[in-house]
Design an enzyme around this catalytic site. Structure first.
Site, mmCIF file in Angstrom:
data_model
loop_
_atom_site.group_PDB
_atom_site.id
_atom_site.type_symbol
_atom_site.label_atom_id
_atom_site.label_comp_id
_atom_site.label_asym_id
_atom_site.label_seq_id
_atom_site.Cartn_x
_atom_site.Cartn_y
_atom_site.Cartn_z
ATOM 1 N N GLU A 143 -8.119 58.904 -44.719
ATOM 2 C CA GLU A 143 -8.995 58.660 -43.568
ATOM 3 C C GLU A 143 -8.803 59.764 -42.529
ATOM 4 O O GLU A 143 -7.743 60.385 -42.460
ATOM 5 C CB GLU A 143 -8.662 57.271 -42.999
ATOM 6 C CG GLU A 143 -9.396 56.865 -41.743
ATOM 7 C CD GLU A 143 -10.910 56.768 -41.891
ATOM 8 O OE1 GLU A 143 -11.543 57.769 -42.266
ATOM 9 O OE2 GLU A 143 -11.461 55.686 -41.583
ATOM 10 N N ASP A 144 -9.829 59.991 -41.727
ATOM 11 C CA ASP A 144 -9.716 61.022 -40.686
ATOM 12 C C ASP A 144 -8.914 60.534 -39.488
ATOM 13 O O ASP A 144 -8.038 61.226 -38.989
ATOM 14 C CB ASP A 144 -11.110 61.519 -40.251
ATOM 15 C CG ASP A 144 -12.074 60.389 -39.884
ATOM 16 O OD1 ASP A 144 -11.670 59.205 -39.897
ATOM 17 O OD2 ASP A 144 -13.242 60.693 -39.582
ATOM 18 N N ASP A 173 -8.337 54.250 -35.111
ATOM 19 C CA ASP A 173 -8.561 53.997 -33.692
ATOM 20 C C ASP A 173 -8.268 52.513 -33.446
ATOM 21 O O ASP A 173 -7.119 52.123 -33.303
ATOM 22 C CB ASP A 173 -10.012 54.398 -33.413
ATOM 23 C CG ASP A 173 -10.398 54.355 -31.961
ATOM 24 O OD1 ASP A 173 -9.562 54.698 -31.116
ATOM 25 O OD2 ASP A 173 -11.542 53.990 -31.663
ATOM 26 N N ARG A 203 -18.715 68.482 -37.033
ATOM 27 C CA ARG A 203 -17.819 68.276 -38.174
ATOM 28 C C ARG A 203 -17.259 69.592 -38.711
ATOM 29 O O ARG A 203 -16.168 69.629 -39.263
ATOM 30 C CB ARG A 203 -18.552 67.567 -39.329
ATOM 31 C CG ARG A 203 -18.939 66.131 -39.045
ATOM 32 C CD ARG A 203 -19.351 65.455 -40.341
ATOM 33 N NE ARG A 203 -20.102 64.222 -40.119
ATOM 34 C CZ ARG A 203 -19.558 63.032 -39.910
ATOM 35 N NH1 ARG A 203 -18.245 62.898 -39.873
ATOM 36 N NH2 ARG A 203 -20.312 61.972 -39.738
ATOM 37 N N PHE A 259 -11.434 61.177 -27.127
ATOM 38 C CA PHE A 259 -12.389 61.296 -28.228
ATOM 39 C C PHE A 259 -12.341 62.709 -28.776
ATOM 40 O O PHE A 259 -12.536 63.683 -28.053
ATOM 41 C CB PHE A 259 -13.810 60.942 -27.768
ATOM 42 C CG PHE A 259 -14.713 60.687 -28.935
ATOM 43 C CD1 PHE A 259 -14.742 59.440 -29.535
ATOM 44 C CD2 PHE A 259 -15.506 61.701 -29.459
ATOM 45 C CE1 PHE A 259 -15.558 59.194 -30.641
ATOM 46 C CE2 PHE A 259 -16.319 61.468 -30.564
ATOM 47 C CZ PHE A 259 -16.335 60.210 -31.153
HETATM 48 P P1 IMP Z 1 -11.597 52.150 -36.132
HETATM 49 O O1 IMP Z 1 -12.232 51.129 -37.016
HETATM 50 O O2 IMP Z 1 -11.817 51.831 -34.677
HETATM 51 O O3 IMP Z 1 -10.134 52.394 -36.434
HETATM 52 O O4 IMP Z 1 -12.400 53.469 -36.292
HETATM 53 C C1 IMP Z 1 -12.177 54.364 -37.268
HETATM 54 C C2 IMP Z 1 -13.363 55.304 -37.372
HETATM 55 O O5 IMP Z 1 -13.955 55.551 -36.107
HETATM 56 C C3 IMP Z 1 -12.929 56.639 -37.860
HETATM 57 O O6 IMP Z 1 -12.996 56.701 -39.255
HETATM 58 C C4 IMP Z 1 -13.916 57.574 -37.213
HETATM 59 O O7 IMP Z 1 -15.058 57.693 -38.023
HETATM 60 C C5 IMP Z 1 -14.302 56.890 -35.940
HETATM 61 N N1 IMP Z 1 -13.557 57.434 -34.773
HETATM 62 C C6 IMP Z 1 -12.579 56.826 -34.077
HETATM 63 N N2 IMP Z 1 -12.110 57.604 -33.097
HETATM 64 C C7 IMP Z 1 -12.817 58.760 -33.162
HETATM 65 C C8 IMP Z 1 -12.779 59.992 -32.420
HETATM 66 O O8 IMP Z 1 -11.989 60.219 -31.491
HETATM 67 N N3 IMP Z 1 -13.670 60.936 -32.827
HETATM 68 C C9 IMP Z 1 -14.536 60.760 -33.858
HETATM 69 N N4 IMP Z 1 -14.594 59.641 -34.580
HETATM 70 C C10 IMP Z 1 -13.745 58.632 -34.233
HETATM 71 MG MG MG Z 2 -14.299 57.670 -40.473
#
Ligand code: IMP
Ligand code: MG
Length: 172
Positions: free
Chosen positions: A96-97, A100, A162, A149
């Protein structure tokens, strides 16, 4: 107008990925490791991490949508593309990237567990632990970052940025 502030350089990212690859090689028993790339943000990390791993791997992709065009998670997780390969009895490493709120990976881990793999672990390039709403057990983390962010190296804002080589903070 928004501006970009460099946070992690290409060199630092690549060096850390080599370390993660070596750690993963050491940790797993013999056998094929299944790398599950979460589209689209993790595709650059997957490409570099896979080449930093020296053992046998399979690669597959999964599409998950939880954000749309917003900067914060909508809390709704949807599978937009499922795996092509069967994973029963396999060692799975979700690539995963960024983590959050944890909503996406909390959901995805449960979904993959239902397919009876031998193991499921998570490798994420970036982690924002302060923002966690759901519990996620993350085994491999590239970098812990503050609650800002970020874009670049696969990460987007409304599909943009990207292709930046560095990870940058997107400032309003
Ligand atoms: P989560 O479900 O809130 O943990 O979100 C995970 C997904 O939100 C990641 O796979 C990203 O695609 C997106 N995301 C969360 N934070 C960022 C950020 O700072 N920049 C870009 N995408 C983010
Ligand atoms: Mg993602």
């Amino acid at each position: 107008m928004s501006s970009l502030r460099p946070l992690l350089s290409e060199e630092i990212i690549q060096k850390r990925i080599l370390e993660l690859g070596a750690e993963i090689d050491r940790d797993y028993p013999d056998g094929t490791l299944y790398l599950i790339c979460i589209l689209k943000g993790a595709c650059f990390f997957l490409a570099d991490l896979a080449r930093a791993i020296k053992r046998d791997t399979f690669i597959d992709f999964m599409g998950i949508s939880s954000y749309g065009k917003a900067k914060t998670s909508s809390g709704q997780v949807r599978v937009t593309k499922d795996l092509d390969i069967a994973v029963e009895g396999a060692d799975l490493l979700i690539v995963e990237d960024i983590i959050d709120s944890g909503v996406t990976l909390n959901y995805l881990t449960q979904l993959l567990q239902q397919r009876n793999p031998r193991s499921v672990r998570i490798a994420t390039l970036l982690d924002k632990p302060e923002r966690r709403l759901r519990r996620v057990d993350v085994r491999y983390v590239g970098f812990h970052i503050p609650d800002e962010f970020v874009v670049g190296y696969g990460l987007d804002y409304a599909e943009k940025y990207r292709n930046l080589r560095d990870v940058c903070v997107l400032e309003p």
